[in-house]
Design a protein around this motif. Structure first.
Motif, PDB file in Angstrom:
ATOM      1  N   PHE A 231      28.460  10.786 -27.701  1.00 22.25           N
ATOM      2  CA  PHE A 231      28.806  10.214 -29.429  1.00 22.25           C
ATOM      3  C   PHE A 231      30.158   9.476 -29.095  1.00 22.25           C
ATOM      4  O   PHE A 231      31.535  10.060 -28.083  1.00 22.25           O
ATOM      5  N   ILE A 232      30.574   7.932 -29.428  1.00 16.03           N
ATOM      6  CA  ILE A 232      31.546   7.758 -29.511  1.00 16.03           C
ATOM      7  C   ILE A 232      32.505   6.993 -30.754  1.00 16.03           C
ATOM      8  O   ILE A 232      31.262   6.710 -31.443  1.00 16.03           O
ATOM      9  N   GLU A 233      33.170   7.334 -31.547  1.00 17.82           N
ATOM     10  CA  GLU A 233      33.664   7.380 -32.304  1.00 17.82           C
ATOM     11  C   GLU A 233      35.661   7.397 -32.277  1.00 17.82           C
ATOM     12  O   GLU A 233      35.876   7.362 -31.865  1.00 17.82           O
ATOM     13  N   THR A 234      35.493   6.017 -34.315  1.00 17.53           N
ATOM     14  CA  THR A 234      37.436   6.071 -34.048  1.00 17.53           C
ATOM     15  C   THR A 234      37.730   6.762 -35.124  1.00 17.53           C
ATOM     16  O   THR A 234      37.225   7.045 -36.432  1.00 17.53           O
ATOM     17  N   ASN A 235      38.949   7.580 -34.969  1.00 15.36           N
ATOM     18  CA  ASN A 235      39.701   8.277 -36.184  1.00 15.36           C
ATOM     19  C   ASN A 235      39.728   7.215 -37.248  1.00 15.36           C
ATOM     20  O   ASN A 235      39.961   5.679 -37.377  1.00 15.36           O
ATOM     21  N   VAL A 236      39.765   7.685 -38.462  1.00 19.23           N
ATOM     22  CA  VAL A 236      39.830   6.709 -40.140  1.00 19.23           C
ATOM     23  C   VAL A 236      41.122   6.228 -39.776  1.00 19.23           C
ATOM     24  O   VAL A 236      41.949   7.431 -40.388  1.00 19.23           O
ATOM     25  N   LEU A 237      40.548   5.288 -40.876  1.00 19.71           N
ATOM     26  CA  LEU A 237      43.077   4.747 -41.210  1.00 19.71           C
ATOM     27  C   LEU A 237      43.221   5.970 -42.701  1.00 19.71           C
ATOM     28  O   LEU A 237      44.635   6.388 -42.650  1.00 19.71           O
ATOM     29  N   TYR A 238      42.227   5.740 -43.308  1.00 25.24           N
ATOM     30  CA  TYR A 238      42.687   6.952 -45.037  1.00 25.24           C
ATOM     31  C   TYR A 238      43.298   8.450 -44.351  1.00 25.24           C
ATOM     32  O   TYR A 238      42.702   9.001 -43.497  1.00 25.24           O
ATOM     33  N   ARG A 239      43.449   8.982 -45.687  1.00 24.79           N
ATOM     34  CA  ARG A 239      43.889  10.558 -45.443  1.00 24.79           C
ATOM     35  C   ARG A 239      42.589  11.432 -45.947  1.00 24.79           C
ATOM     36  O   ARG A 239      42.634  10.896 -46.776  1.00 24.79           O
ATOM     37  N   GLY A 240      41.595  11.489 -44.403  1.00 24.23           N
ATOM     38  CA  GLY A 240      41.266  13.011 -44.683  1.00 24.23           C
ATOM     39  C   GLY A 240      40.697  13.725 -44.101  1.00 24.23           C
ATOM     40  O   GLY A 240      41.521  14.350 -43.276  1.00 24.23           O
ATOM     41  N   GLN A 241      39.137  13.832 -43.766  1.00 23.56           N
ATOM     42  CA  GLN A 241      38.831  15.304 -42.600  1.00 23.56           C
ATOM     43  C   GLN A 241      38.788  14.599 -41.250  1.00 23.56           C
ATOM     44  O   GLN A 241      38.614  15.397 -40.642  1.00 23.56           O
ATOM     45  N   ARG A 242      38.891  13.396 -41.559  1.00 23.84           N
ATOM     46  CA  ARG A 242      38.510  12.603 -40.225  1.00 23.84           C
ATOM     47  C   ARG A 242      39.635  11.248 -39.589  1.00 23.84           C
ATOM     48  O   ARG A 242      39.455  10.790 -39.264  1.00 23.84           O
TER      49      ARG A 242
ATOM     50  N   ASP B 286      40.219   6.306 -30.171  1.00 29.18           N
ATOM     51  CA  ASP B 286      41.506   6.034 -30.073  1.00 29.18           C
ATOM     52  C   ASP B 286      42.796   7.625 -30.349  1.00 29.18           C
ATOM     53  O   ASP B 286      43.478   7.121 -30.606  1.00 29.18           O
ATOM     54  N   GLY B 287      42.655   8.569 -29.503  1.00 27.57           N
ATOM     55  CA  GLY B 287      42.731   9.319 -29.336  1.00 27.57           C
ATOM     56  C   GLY B 287      43.650  10.397 -30.434  1.00 27.57           C
ATOM     57  O   GLY B 287      42.194  10.625 -31.396  1.00 27.57           O
ATOM     58  N   GLU B 288      44.054  11.910 -30.372  1.00 30.22           N
ATOM     59  CA  GLU B 288      44.406  12.361 -31.365  1.00 30.22           C
ATOM     60  C   GLU B 288      44.922  11.241 -32.866  1.00 30.22           C
ATOM     61  O   GLU B 288      44.567  12.230 -33.755  1.00 30.22           O
ATOM     62  N   MET B 289      45.404  10.555 -32.800  1.00 29.46           N
ATOM     63  CA  MET B 289      46.227  10.546 -34.614  1.00 29.46           C
ATOM     64  C   MET B 289      45.976   8.731 -33.844  1.00 29.46           C
ATOM     65  O   MET B 289      46.731   8.232 -34.489  1.00 29.46           O
ATOM     66  N   GLY B 290      45.079   7.373 -33.470  1.00 31.33           N
ATOM     67  CA  GLY B 290      44.844   6.557 -33.602  1.00 31.33           C
ATOM     68  C   GLY B 290      45.808   5.906 -33.030  1.00 31.33           C
ATOM     69  O   GLY B 290      46.095   4.680 -32.559  1.00 31.33           O
ATOM     70  N   GLU B 291      46.869   6.474 -31.702  1.00 34.15           N
ATOM     71  CA  GLU B 291      47.735   5.610 -30.739  1.00 34.15           C
ATOM     72  C   GLU B 291      47.076   5.276 -29.575  1.00 34.15           C
ATOM     73  O   GLU B 291      47.611   4.604 -29.270  1.00 34.15           O
ATOM     74  N   ALA B 292      45.557   5.702 -29.315  1.00 32.17           N
ATOM     75  CA  ALA B 292      45.637   5.258 -28.233  1.00 32.17           C
ATOM     76  C   ALA B 292      44.465   3.702 -28.751  1.00 32.17           C
ATOM     77  O   ALA B 292      43.926   3.756 -28.882  1.00 32.17           O
ATOM     78  N   VAL B 293      45.008   2.557 -27.542  1.00 31.89           N
ATOM     79  CA  VAL B 293      44.384   0.827 -28.123  1.00 31.89           C
ATOM     80  C   VAL B 293      44.474   0.971 -26.872  1.00 31.89           C
ATOM     81  O   VAL B 293      44.555   0.529 -25.860  1.00 31.89           O
TER      82      VAL B 293
ATOM     83  N   GLY C   1      35.025   0.322 -36.502  1.00 31.11           N
ATOM     84  CA  GLY C   1      33.898   1.559 -36.294  1.00 31.11           C
ATOM     85  C   GLY C   1      34.388   1.351 -34.721  1.00 31.11           C
ATOM     86  O   GLY C   1      34.967   2.203 -34.049  1.00 31.11           O
ATOM     87  N   PHE C   2      34.661   0.588 -34.030  1.00 29.66           N
ATOM     88  CA  PHE C   2      35.800   0.105 -33.212  1.00 29.66           C
ATOM     89  C   PHE C   2      37.085   0.134 -32.713  1.00 29.66           C
ATOM     90  O   PHE C   2      37.838   0.361 -31.577  1.00 29.66           O
TER      91      PHE C   2
END
Length: 339
Positions: A76-87, A111-118, A167-168
């Protein structure tokens, strides 16, 4: 004209839906001759904590079965969300996925731990010269993009295009689609802890009585939102040309790839699966659709909804489809083939 395959099923049995998805993937691969790569992740949405109408994990079993039967590696592949939430962070995102039953194959948070992998993809379109995607997507020539057709407050509806676009996208890519959006600080909630200052790579945040963000320096990475321990930093969700920007990000996510697209038209709610609360469907279930053209697939979904339910639900989402034609992405004409 693109082909869109459609298997009608108005029920709720997850095993039947899983079998239908598998049959449609077989149609694309074995009958239409679209090649399967050796390592093919499955793009999904795990659903926000508290949401009950996301596509259940069981519905993906048929896809995984087919890949394993054909000796393909998958995840399964997914990215972290932009808003502050559980994901918002990788750790919490994985916990939500596990709680929602997504345990059969490994999970990649692209996109890594906090969305930094780009990773960046050049597209040279009207709103973007390049798009910023989760880095791990750059490792794969093909993804099976699984979408849930439902409403969305800004996009009009969520389907294959939104699954590609938001999503990507990395966190900075999501921010760009809402651009030019600079986070705001709630001074009453801010505790002046300085965590956001340490996180900011461009020195855009200073603290006096509370944190302040310099809009001229801010690059919209949203890292400060992810790390704020009290939720004092938020997004202003206002955005201009949002639906057109989604289309351009979707274009970048599929450029030079061999993705295959499958959409579940079930549990159609007014809002998207990122809403962390119970919602109720506003239309019947239709079944499952598949194509190699995400624009044709989304067009078929909204056409089916509006024609059979006799409503104009989600009509503003067609702006994304209009822009797709403008940038020569996919086709808004299709042959709907019921199987």
């Amino acid at each position: 004209m693109s082909k869109v395959y459609f298997k009608r099923y108005e029920g709720h049995d997850e095993h039947i839906l899983s079998d239908i998805a598998k049959d449609l993937l077989k149609q694309l691969v074995e009958k239409d001759g679209h090649e399967l790569m050796q390592n093919v992740p499955v793009k999904v949405h795990f659903g926000e904590k508290g949401n009950k109408t996301f596509v259940p994990a069981t519905c993906y079993d048929g896809i995984i079965d087919y890949l394993e039967e054909n000796k393909r590696e998958t995840s399964f592949i997914e990215t972290n969300v932009l808003y502050r939430g559980q994901r918002t962070t990788r750790e919490n995102h994985l916990n939500v996925a596990k709680d929602h039953g997504f345990t059969r194959v490994p999970i990649i948070i692209a996109d890594g731990e906090m969305g930094e992998a780009v990773c960046e993809v050049e597209i040279d379109k009207e709103y973007f010269d390049k798009v910023k995607l989760g880095a791990a997507f750059g490792d794969y020539e093909q993804v099976i993009v699984m979408s849930h057709f439902k409403g969305h407050s800004l996009a009009g509806f969520g389907g294959a295009l939104k699954q590609l676009a938001m999503g990507f996208a990395s966190r900075s890519g999501k921010m760009a689609q809402h651009s030019r959006m600079v986070p705001t600080v709630n001074s009453k909630k801010c505790i002046s802890c300085g965590v956001c200052v340490k996180k900011c790579d461009v020195d855009a945040i200073t603290i006096d009585e509370f944190a302040e963000i310099n809009s001229d320096k801010c690059i919209g990475c949203a890292g400060c939102i992810a790390v704020c321990p009290v939720g004092a930093i938020r997004n202003d969700w206002g955005a201009s040309n949002f639906r057109e920007k989604i289309t351009e990000y979707a274009y970048g996510a599929q450029l030079n790839k061999k993705h295959l697209y499958i959409t579940f038209m079930i549990n159609i709610t007014k809002d998207c699966d990122c809403i962390g609360e119970e919602m109720h469907p506003i239309a019947k279930n239709f079944g499952v659709l598949a194509s190699t053209d995400p624009v044709a697939l989304d067009t078929a979904c909204i056409d089916l909804l509006q024609e059979e339910e006799h409503v104009d639900l989600f009509d503003n989402g067609r702006e994304s489809l209009v822009h797709a034609k403008h940038i020569h992405f996919g086709s808004d004409t299709y042959e709907l083939i019921e199987v």
